[in-house]
Enzyme design. Structure first.
Site, PDB file in Angstrom:
ATOM      1  N   SER A  42      -2.443   3.858  16.657  1.00 54.77           N
ATOM      2  CA  SER A  42      -1.074   4.250  16.330  1.00 54.77           C
ATOM      3  C   SER A  42      -0.830   5.689  16.773  1.00 54.77           C
ATOM      4  O   SER A  42      -1.781   6.483  16.878  1.00 54.77           O
ATOM      5  CB  SER A  42      -0.821   4.125  14.830  1.00 54.77           C
ATOM      6  OG  SER A  42      -1.537   5.124  14.117  1.00 54.77           O
ATOM      7  N   LYS A 111      -6.479   8.252   2.618  1.00 55.64           N
ATOM      8  CA  LYS A 111      -5.646   7.413   1.749  1.00 55.64           C
ATOM      9  C   LYS A 111      -5.781   5.936   2.107  1.00 55.64           C
ATOM     10  O   LYS A 111      -5.441   5.061   1.301  1.00 55.64           O
ATOM     11  CB  LYS A 111      -4.174   7.836   1.835  1.00 55.64           C
ATOM     12  CG  LYS A 111      -3.500   7.533   3.160  1.00 55.64           C
ATOM     13  CD  LYS A 111      -2.045   7.913   3.135  1.00 55.64           C
ATOM     14  CE  LYS A 111      -1.358   7.587   4.455  1.00 55.64           C
ATOM     15  NZ  LYS A 111      -1.392   6.143   4.782  1.00 55.64           N
ATOM     16  N   ASP A 112      -6.285   5.645   3.310  1.00 57.97           N
ATOM     17  CA  ASP A 112      -6.458   4.254   3.734  1.00 57.97           C
ATOM     18  C   ASP A 112      -7.853   3.713   3.444  1.00 57.97           C
ATOM     19  O   ASP A 112      -8.133   2.543   3.744  1.00 57.97           O
ATOM     20  CB  ASP A 112      -6.172   4.117   5.236  1.00 57.97           C
ATOM     21  CG  ASP A 112      -4.710   4.342   5.581  1.00 57.97           C
ATOM     22  OD1 ASP A 112      -3.862   4.078   4.716  1.00 57.97           O
ATOM     23  OD2 ASP A 112      -4.428   4.803   6.703  1.00 57.97           O
ATOM     24  N   ARG A 164       2.375   1.699  -4.309  1.00 59.49           N
ATOM     25  CA  ARG A 164       2.407   2.903  -5.148  1.00 59.49           C
ATOM     26  C   ARG A 164       3.792   3.540  -5.116  1.00 59.49           C
ATOM     27  O   ARG A 164       4.332   3.934  -6.153  1.00 59.49           O
ATOM     28  CB  ARG A 164       1.365   3.913  -4.646  1.00 59.49           C
ATOM     29  CG  ARG A 164       1.447   5.285  -5.304  1.00 59.49           C
ATOM     30  CD  ARG A 164       0.641   6.318  -4.534  1.00 59.49           C
ATOM     31  NE  ARG A 164       1.106   6.468  -3.163  1.00 59.49           N
ATOM     32  CZ  ARG A 164       2.090   7.284  -2.784  1.00 59.49           C
ATOM     33  NH1 ARG A 164       2.712   8.023  -3.683  1.00 59.49           N
ATOM     34  NH2 ARG A 164       2.455   7.359  -1.528  1.00 59.49           N
ATOM     35  N   ARG A 165       4.382   3.631  -3.915  1.00 57.39           N
ATOM     36  CA  ARG A 165       5.721   4.215  -3.808  1.00 57.39           C
ATOM     37  C   ARG A 165       6.757   3.330  -4.492  1.00 57.39           C
ATOM     38  O   ARG A 165       7.654   3.823  -5.183  1.00 57.39           O
ATOM     39  CB  ARG A 165       6.090   4.419  -2.339  1.00 57.39           C
ATOM     40  CG  ARG A 165       5.282   5.504  -1.638  1.00 57.39           C
ATOM     41  CD  ARG A 165       5.870   5.799  -0.266  1.00 57.39           C
ATOM     42  NE  ARG A 165       5.088   6.799   0.439  1.00 57.39           N
ATOM     43  CZ  ARG A 165       4.442   6.584   1.577  1.00 57.39           C
ATOM     44  NH1 ARG A 165       4.471   5.375   2.132  1.00 57.39           N
ATOM     45  NH2 ARG A 165       3.768   7.544   2.168  1.00 57.39           N
ATOM     46  N   ARG A 182       6.585  -2.955   7.017  1.00 61.04           N
ATOM     47  CA  ARG A 182       5.298  -2.689   7.650  1.00 61.04           C
ATOM     48  C   ARG A 182       5.505  -2.112   9.041  1.00 61.04           C
ATOM     49  O   ARG A 182       6.605  -2.035   9.547  1.00 61.04           O
ATOM     50  CB  ARG A 182       4.476  -3.975   7.737  1.00 61.04           C
ATOM     51  CG  ARG A 182       3.869  -4.471   6.431  1.00 61.04           C
ATOM     52  CD  ARG A 182       2.754  -3.587   5.913  1.00 61.04           C
ATOM     53  NE  ARG A 182       1.865  -3.105   6.957  1.00 61.04           N
ATOM     54  CZ  ARG A 182       0.890  -3.823   7.516  1.00 61.04           C
ATOM     55  NH1 ARG A 182       0.686  -5.072   7.129  1.00 61.04           N
ATOM     56  NH2 ARG A 182       0.118  -3.301   8.444  1.00 61.04           N
ATOM     57  N   GLY A 183       4.393  -1.709   9.659  1.00 61.47           N
ATOM     58  CA  GLY A 183       4.429  -1.139  10.993  1.00 61.47           C
ATOM     59  C   GLY A 183       4.112   0.336  10.955  1.00 61.47           C
ATOM     60  O   GLY A 183       4.115   0.968   9.894  1.00 61.47           O
ATOM     61  N   ARG A 188       8.857   1.930  12.124  1.00 61.39           N
ATOM     62  CA  ARG A 188       9.665   1.856  10.906  1.00 61.39           C
ATOM     63  C   ARG A 188      10.931   2.693  11.028  1.00 61.39           C
ATOM     64  O   ARG A 188      12.012   2.273  10.596  1.00 61.39           O
ATOM     65  CB  ARG A 188       8.840   2.319   9.696  1.00 61.39           C
ATOM     66  CG  ARG A 188       7.941   1.239   9.122  1.00 61.39           C
ATOM     67  CD  ARG A 188       7.181   1.736   7.919  1.00 61.39           C
ATOM     68  NE  ARG A 188       5.888   2.304   8.278  1.00 61.39           N
ATOM     69  CZ  ARG A 188       5.145   3.043   7.480  1.00 61.39           C
ATOM     70  NH1 ARG A 188       5.583   3.350   6.270  1.00 61.39           N
ATOM     71  NH2 ARG A 188       3.972   3.503   7.871  1.00 61.39           N
ATOM     72  N   CYS A 276      -6.093  -3.716  -3.160  1.00 62.42           N
ATOM     73  CA  CYS A 276      -5.091  -3.150  -2.259  1.00 62.42           C
ATOM     74  C   CYS A 276      -3.673  -3.236  -2.821  1.00 62.42           C
ATOM     75  O   CYS A 276      -2.801  -2.486  -2.413  1.00 62.42           O
ATOM     76  CB  CYS A 276      -5.149  -3.839  -0.897  1.00 62.42           C
ATOM     77  SG  CYS A 276      -4.571  -5.551  -0.902  1.00 62.42           S
TER      78      CYS A 276
END
Length: 343
Positions: A42, A111-112, A164-165, A182-183, A188, A276
């Site tokens: 990405s 964070k991932d 979480r958001r 997603r993406g 996005r 997850c």
């Protein structure tokens, strides 16, 4: 991850003077192929890899490096990540390349990195780069009449990629319509402006900065409204335990305070054993008087029920603080919240 790894490779006699360090590592690596830095493909991930490459060039300019882009199953899959086994879908191909010798250094957004998956045997976190901004921001579509989530009317569609958001948005504004998108960040943002399915997206400010799109941030959300995820704003560098020279090289990039904060956060995450789809937030900081502070939160997916804990300890005790906050959250009902969320 069942434990917070520290560098366990054998200590080498690394010089302390910059010029000597440069010569030391230049000599050590000059007879071998370029160090291969593995990253997701990405735009944001490749930007992070280039940052690591530049930092290594400052330490040892005579050591050649090469970035290897690895497209992960998480990047290719546009459905629910839970169907691929969660956030680990962003890591497993990179881990495989590292273990098999296809790359020498793996670059990960912390964070991932899931909290319920053991670290691959034979690898370690050799360095954590200094933490960047952890704030989330609201990005309104081009032409929107709004500039704040507080001002949008009930039922306004808001997009986010993180449970979480979503949980915290609905805790703050239960009258909003929050849905998953997603993406990568670039795609996005493009969908936000062209499809007009959402009035706004909630994204990480540091991620926008990394792809040169920070100007799109319309509103910075206070941490009291949007507590960040465990590992927010931190890049972790992973290598094989047997590669002592590489581990020592990466150790020069390690940021001690960030390592302390990550240790507290990830110990808490490990103790909670969330999956997850578990909306878990955690953020460690150092207070002005030198204490280590850790906020921890666990939510239902709609934000209607949550457990919260905030504790302090000495900065030399990050693992103990993380374990204590985890135990406090479990005592306040976090286990029931996590187990009640499908995955």
């Amino acid at each position: 991850m069942s434990e917070v790894a520290t560098t366990t490779a054998a200590k080498l006699a690394v010089p302390s003077q910059p010029a000597t360090v440069t010569a030391y590592f230049g000599q050590m690596f000059n007879d071998r192929p370029p160090l291969k830095i593995g990253s997701r493909t990405s735009p944001m991930a490749m930007s992070q890899a280039r940052q690591v490459q530049a930092m290594l060039a400052e330490v040892t300019p005579d050591t050649p490096t090469e970035i290897v882009g690895i497209e992960t199953s998480g990047d290719k899959w546009m459905g629910d990540l839970a169907q691929l086994g969660g956030k680990g879908a962003f890591l497993k191909e990179i881990d495989r390349h590292l273990i098999m010798g296809g790359i020498d250094i793996a670059v990960h957004c912390m964070k991932d990195v899931p909290g319920d998956v053991p670290m691959p045997e034979g690898t370690l976190w050799a360095a954590y780069l200094a933490r960047e901004d952890v704030h989330d921001v609201a990005v309104f579509r081009e032409g929107s009449q709004y500039v704040s989530l507080e001002d949008v009317p009930p039922g306004t569609p808001i997009g986010t990629s993180a449970v979480r958001r979503k949980a915290q948005l609905l805790k703050y504004r239960p009258d909003l319509h929050v849905d998953r998108i997603r993406g990568n960040v670039n795609s996005r943002l493009a969908r936000l402006d062209t499809e007009k399915q959402f009035e706004a997206l909630v994204l990480a400010r540091s991620g926008l900065r990394r792809i040169g799109m920070e100007h799109r941030a319309t509103e910075v959300l206070p941490l009291e409204i949007m507590c960040p995820p465990v590992g927010a704003g931190v890049i972790g560098l992973q290598c094989r335990t047997g590669d002592s020279a590489i581990a020592e090289l990466l150790r020069l990039l390690d940021h001690p305070e960030t390592r302390t904060h990550i240790t507290a956060e990830r110990t808490m995450l490990s103790g909670l054993q969330g999956h997850c789809n578990s909306p878990i937030a955690g953020h460690a900081t150092t207070t002005p008087d030198g204490q280590l502070s850790l906020h921890g939160m666990v939510f239902t997916r709609e934000g209607g029920k949550f457990a919260y804990a905030h504790e302090w300890d000495a900065p030399e005790r990050p693992a103990e603080l993380g374990a204590f906050v985890s135990a406090t959250l479990l005592r306040k009902g976090a286990r029931g919240i996590i187990d009640g969320i499908p995955h």
